[in-house]
Design an enzyme around this catalytic site. Sequence first.
Site, PDB file in Angstrom:
ATOM      1  CG  PHE A 286      -1.870   1.230   1.143  1.00  0.00           C
ATOM      2  CD1 PHE A 286      -3.018   1.199   0.353  1.00  0.00           C
ATOM      3  CD2 PHE A 286      -1.580   2.407   1.827  1.00  0.00           C
ATOM      4  CE1 PHE A 286      -3.850   2.312   0.250  1.00  0.00           C
ATOM      5  CE2 PHE A 286      -2.417   3.519   1.736  1.00  0.00           C
ATOM      6  CZ  PHE A 286      -3.557   3.469   0.942  1.00  0.00           C
TER       7      PHE A 286
ATOM      8  CG  ASP B 250       5.556   3.519   1.939  1.00  0.00           C
ATOM      9  OD1 ASP B 250       5.562   4.149   3.022  1.00  0.00           O
ATOM     10  OD2 ASP B 250       4.547   3.430   1.219  1.00  0.00           O
TER      11      ASP B 250
ATOM     12  CE  LYS C  33      -0.997   5.805   7.680  1.00  0.00           C
ATOM     13  NZ  LYS C  33      -0.680   5.077   6.463  1.00  0.00           N
TER      14      LYS C  33
HETATM   15  C1  LIG Z   1      -0.914   5.306   5.035  1.00  0.00           C
HETATM   16  C2  LIG Z   1       0.146   4.889   4.105  1.00  0.00           C
HETATM   17  C3  LIG Z   1       0.402   5.609   2.923  1.00  0.00           C
HETATM   18  C4  LIG Z   1      -0.458   6.762   2.470  1.00  0.00           C
HETATM   19  O1  LIG Z   1      -0.397   7.855   3.331  1.00  0.00           O
HETATM   20  P1  LIG Z   1      -1.470   9.046   3.186  1.00  0.00           P
HETATM   21  O2  LIG Z   1      -0.967  10.075   4.161  1.00  0.00           O
HETATM   22  O3  LIG Z   1      -2.803   8.496   3.548  1.00  0.00           O
HETATM   23  O4  LIG Z   1      -1.409   9.509   1.781  1.00  0.00           O
HETATM   24  C5  LIG Z   1       1.465   5.211   2.141  1.00  0.00           C
HETATM   25  N1  LIG Z   1       2.227   4.164   2.490  1.00  0.00           N
HETATM   26  C6  LIG Z   1       2.020   3.444   3.611  1.00  0.00           C
HETATM   27  C7  LIG Z   1       2.924   2.313   3.945  1.00  0.00           C
HETATM   28  C8  LIG Z   1       0.955   3.774   4.449  1.00  0.00           C
HETATM   29  O5  LIG Z   1       0.730   3.041   5.543  1.00  0.00           O
END
Ligand SMILES: *Cc1c(COP(=O)(O)O)cnc(C)c1O
Length: 398
Positions: free
Chosen positions: A127, A214, A243
């Site tokens: 994701f 990520d 986050k």
């Molecule tokens: C939540 C998340 C995203 C997206 O972040 P947003 O601030 O909602 O755009 C991308 N990568 C990972 C691993 C995430 O958990």
Amino acid sequence: MSHLMNTYGRIPVAFSRGEGPWVWDTEGKRYLDALTGIAVTGVGHAHPRLVRAIADQAGRMIHASNLYRIPEQESVATRLTGLAGMDRVFFCNSGCEANEAAIKLARLHGHHKGIEQPVIVVMEKAFHGRTMATLSATGSRKVQAGFEPLLLGFARVPYNDRTVIAQLAASNKNVVAVLVEPVQGEGGVNIPDDGYLPFLRQLCDEHDLLLMLDEVQSGMGRTGRWFAHQWTGIRPDVMTLAKGLANGMPMGACLAAGAAAEVFTPGKHGSTFGGNPLACVAADTTLQIIEDEGLLENALRIGSQIREGLAARLAGVEAVREIRGKGLMIGIELDRPCGDIVAMGLEAGLLVNVTADKVIRLLPPLILKPAEATLLVDGLADIIRAFVRANEPAAVAG
Ligand SMILES: *Cc1c(COP(=O)(O)O)cnc(C)c1O
């Protein structure tokens, strides 16, 4: 009728205030927050030191523009790159934007090398966000369906597998980068083998690819290290954060090291809000709080307590397939879909989440104390037992 676009199937409860690991709804009911707005409020709600820093900065200046130098941004950049052992950072406002920056960086890097159709390797169950580029990189049909045509330039391989990616890197000369979560969050709290990231590092070195991590969910102390990859000793070329970065002030970051840090030049990328003084002060203060309060060690200690506590309390419950996690990124996988656990938790005053259908996900604040962790373990174990009893596969009639 609601005037909000129908993007979320919202739980009918609203919170009016929070303090540390606790939140209160508009009816005055108290909940233990074991989700932290999905790994955001790591130092807890309304941390006095953070509240003061944000209020002070708001009283001085909220926004300046990246057309000018922003000392608060330079300060948090220095702190963050120091913690990561990386060289430069681009600030934005969310996780998908941080990944957009990484994807653009990788493509530009490819073009600089003479590769006109650069390909980024991404993972099954990944994701990375919901913008067009990041949903194309995401490994979930649910996220992508209806938004075709997707962006070209991504090749997908299985997570925690070495054979397929090695073959791809050796055979496809257009591959410029690998984008991967050190622990998959939305995908179900999936933790790769210890040797997987070092393997990817070596593969990227062999084929001159950028290793892009990520850490939007796994970073900021969540796993007991500042960044989850630091459990392995490798350094990525690019790392994205968001986050928990500013404890709820919207902020994302794309960090880079070595040659990758020199790819962007003026005009290649930008953001109006990114790295504004208010968000930067919030991030800088959040980093200081994590350090001063020893929250990495705490995340590790409390994470073990929760996993061991749940394992003990759920021993013999066959529906529990696995309890896994790193620090305070915890997944409890059941053998059946368990979305109802969220409502049962709410009823019992616990905020928890279910992801990937069958995985109860806990992302408690890094400040959680042992007694609060015990409340969480006891409450959740009772809920899981009750859920399993009420949802046994239908017995054969006698
Ligand atoms: C939540 C998340 C995203 C997206 O972040 P947003 O601030 O909602 O755009 C991308 N990568 C990972 C691993 C995430 O958990």
